[in-house]
Write an enzyme that holds these catalytic residues in place. Structure first.
Site, short mmCIF file in Angstrom:
data_model
loop_
_atom_site.label_atom_id
_atom_site.label_comp_id
_atom_site.label_asym_id
_atom_site.label_seq_id
_atom_site.Cartn_x
_atom_site.Cartn_y
_atom_site.Cartn_z
N TYR A 73 -2.32 -0.85 10.20
CA TYR A 73 -2.39 -1.18 8.77
C TYR A 73 -1.09 -0.74 8.08
O TYR A 73 -0.46 -1.54 7.38
CB TYR A 73 -3.60 -0.49 8.13
N SER A 118 0.87 -1.18 0.00
CA SER A 118 0.00 0.00 0.00
C SER A 118 0.90 1.23 0.00
O SER A 118 2.08 1.13 0.41
CB SER A 118 -0.86 -0.02 1.27
P1 NAP Z 1 -11.47 -5.78 0.51
O1 NAP Z 1 -12.42 -5.42 -0.56
O2 NAP Z 1 -11.77 -5.38 1.91
O3 NAP Z 1 -11.19 -7.34 0.44
C1 NAP Z 1 -10.33 -7.93 1.39
C2 NAP Z 1 -10.39 -9.42 1.27
O4 NAP Z 1 -9.62 -9.97 2.34
C3 NAP Z 1 -11.82 -9.96 1.41
O5 NAP Z 1 -11.99 -11.02 0.50
C4 NAP Z 1 -11.84 -10.45 2.84
O6 NAP Z 1 -12.74 -11.53 3.07
C5 NAP Z 1 -10.41 -10.94 3.01
N1 NAP Z 1 -10.11 -11.04 4.44
C6 NAP Z 1 -10.23 -10.06 5.37
N2 NAP Z 1 -9.96 -10.56 6.59
C7 NAP Z 1 -9.72 -11.87 6.42
C8 NAP Z 1 -9.42 -12.94 7.33
N3 NAP Z 1 -9.36 -12.73 8.64
N4 NAP Z 1 -9.22 -14.17 6.82
C9 NAP Z 1 -9.31 -14.39 5.50
N5 NAP Z 1 -9.60 -13.44 4.59
C10 NAP Z 1 -9.81 -12.19 5.06
O7 NAP Z 1 -10.02 -5.14 0.22
P2 NAP Z 1 -9.34 -4.73 -1.16
O8 NAP Z 1 -9.51 -3.28 -1.30
O9 NAP Z 1 -9.73 -5.64 -2.25
O10 NAP Z 1 -7.80 -4.96 -0.79
C11 NAP Z 1 -7.04 -6.03 -1.30
C12 NAP Z 1 -5.59 -5.77 -0.97
O11 NAP Z 1 -5.15 -4.56 -1.59
C13 NAP Z 1 -5.32 -5.57 0.53
O12 NAP Z 1 -4.10 -6.17 0.87
C14 NAP Z 1 -5.24 -4.07 0.68
O13 NAP Z 1 -4.45 -3.71 1.79
C15 NAP Z 1 -4.58 -3.70 -0.63
N6 NAP Z 1 -4.81 -2.32 -1.04
C16 NAP Z 1 -6.06 -1.90 -1.41
C17 NAP Z 1 -6.25 -0.58 -1.81
C18 NAP Z 1 -7.61 -0.07 -2.24
O14 NAP Z 1 -7.74 1.13 -2.53
N7 NAP Z 1 -8.63 -0.91 -2.33
C19 NAP Z 1 -5.17 0.32 -1.84
C20 NAP Z 1 -3.92 -0.14 -1.47
C21 NAP Z 1 -3.74 -1.46 -1.07
P3 NAP Z 1 -14.22 -11.25 3.65
O15 NAP Z 1 -14.87 -10.34 2.63
O16 NAP Z 1 -14.79 -12.60 3.74
O17 NAP Z 1 -14.01 -10.57 4.97
#
Ligand code: NAP
Length: 250
Positions: A165, A152
């Site tokens: 985070y 991130s």
């Molecule tokens: P998201 O929509 O919140 O999805 C996160 C995923 O992780 C979901 O499938 C969730 O499952 C799973 N997860 C959460 N807690 C868990 C646990 N305890 N055990 C197993 N699975 C778990 O997030 P996203 O935005 O797609 O982010 C994906 C990655 O990109 C992350 O590493 C995030 O830090 C990184 N990132 C995202 C952004 C952004 O703008 N979106 C920016 C920078 C970095 P459930 O839905 O079942 O809880």
């Protein structure tokens, strides 16, 4: 961006995606399967994983597998069993996308709750470490394997109120660097970190509730980079930090 993945880029390959039920992980899992991979869908919520499983089964001829594990409370034994099952089913693992993550609290360090802090580190860092360690033997069986750690912007430059985070993402960058060096001359496994940048997902909406999601790229727009890194076109690239916003392909 001028990289276009071959439609059969991941044919006969097996790739594990954590957090495959929602957000970027779901799109990545579907995209890997569309390019031929047998995808192991690891996540917390079974119904979400089943929905991704159904989409992949109806759109591809691959063999997705659901692995429901809550990474906050995962036991080493579960990861050991998973490794045995992957070896039995597929013989090896060719790709590992560490994507699952939670945001935690957006508060000053001074008022960050200890239990919450540990919970974020367990999901975002400790589970990724243990899962990687357990899967390395089965990844060594691949001709060329790829590990992607999802970072991130706040894992590369600290920002106030991003607490556990941000710290977990700094640590993920460190884990990626250490592992990349350890594996560089002793294996066919490459290790890189990838910052997707602001992307239209639930986590982003949670982090920036006032933001108009329409201004953000969708996960699908990052898939060229995810495919490039997980597939054999990135052979020889290791220990690098990628940024979806600035990556221009080659
Ligand atoms: P998201 O929509 O919140 O999805 C996160 C995923 O992780 C979901 O499938 C969730 O499952 C799973 N997860 C959460 N807690 C868990 C646990 N305890 N055990 C197993 N699975 C778990 O997030 P996203 O935005 O797609 O982010 C994906 C990655 O990109 C992350 O590493 C995030 O830090 C990184 N990132 C995202 C952004 C952004 O703008 N979106 C920016 C920078 C970095 P459930 O839905 O079942 O809880």
């Amino acid at each position: 961006m001028n990289y276009k993945a071959d439609p059969e880029l991941l044919k006969n390959r097996t790739v594990l995606v954590t957090g495959a039920g929602d957000g970027i992980g779901k799109i990545a899992a579907q995209s890997f399967a569309k390019h031929g991979a047998n995808v192991i869908l690891l996540g917390k919520t079974r119904t979400k994983l089943e929905s991704v499983f159904d989409t992949i089964s109806s759109e591809t001829n691959t063999n997705p597998i659901i692995v429901q594990i809550d990474l906050a409370n995962a036991r080493e034994e579960q990861f050991k069993q998973l490794t045995v099952a992957i070896e039995r089913e597929f013989g090896r693992l060719d790709g590992l996308l560490h994507n699952a993550s939670i945001l935690g609290s957006k508060v000053p360090i001074e008022s960050y709750d200890t239990t919450r802090w540990k919970n974020v580190l367990d999901v975002n860092l400790n589970a990724a470490f243990i899962l990687t360690r357990e899967l390395l033997p089965v990844m060594r069986k691949s001709r060329d394997a790829s590990i992607i750690f999802t970072s991130s912007g706040v894992g590369r430059k600290g920002r106030a109120f991003w607490g556990a985070y941000a710290v977990s993402k700094f640590a993920i960058e460190g884990l990626a660097e250490v592992l990349a060096q350890e594996l560089e001359n002793t294996s066919n496994i490459r290790v890189n970190s990838l910052n997707p940048g602001g992307t239209r997902t639930k986590m982003r909406a949670q982090a920036y509730p006032a933001e108009d999601p329409g201004t953000l790229p969708m996960a699908l727009q990052h898939m060229a980079l995810y495919l490039y890194l997980i597939g054999p076109d990135s052979k020889g690239i290791t220990g690098e930090k990628f940024d979806a916003k600035t990556w221009e392909g080659f």
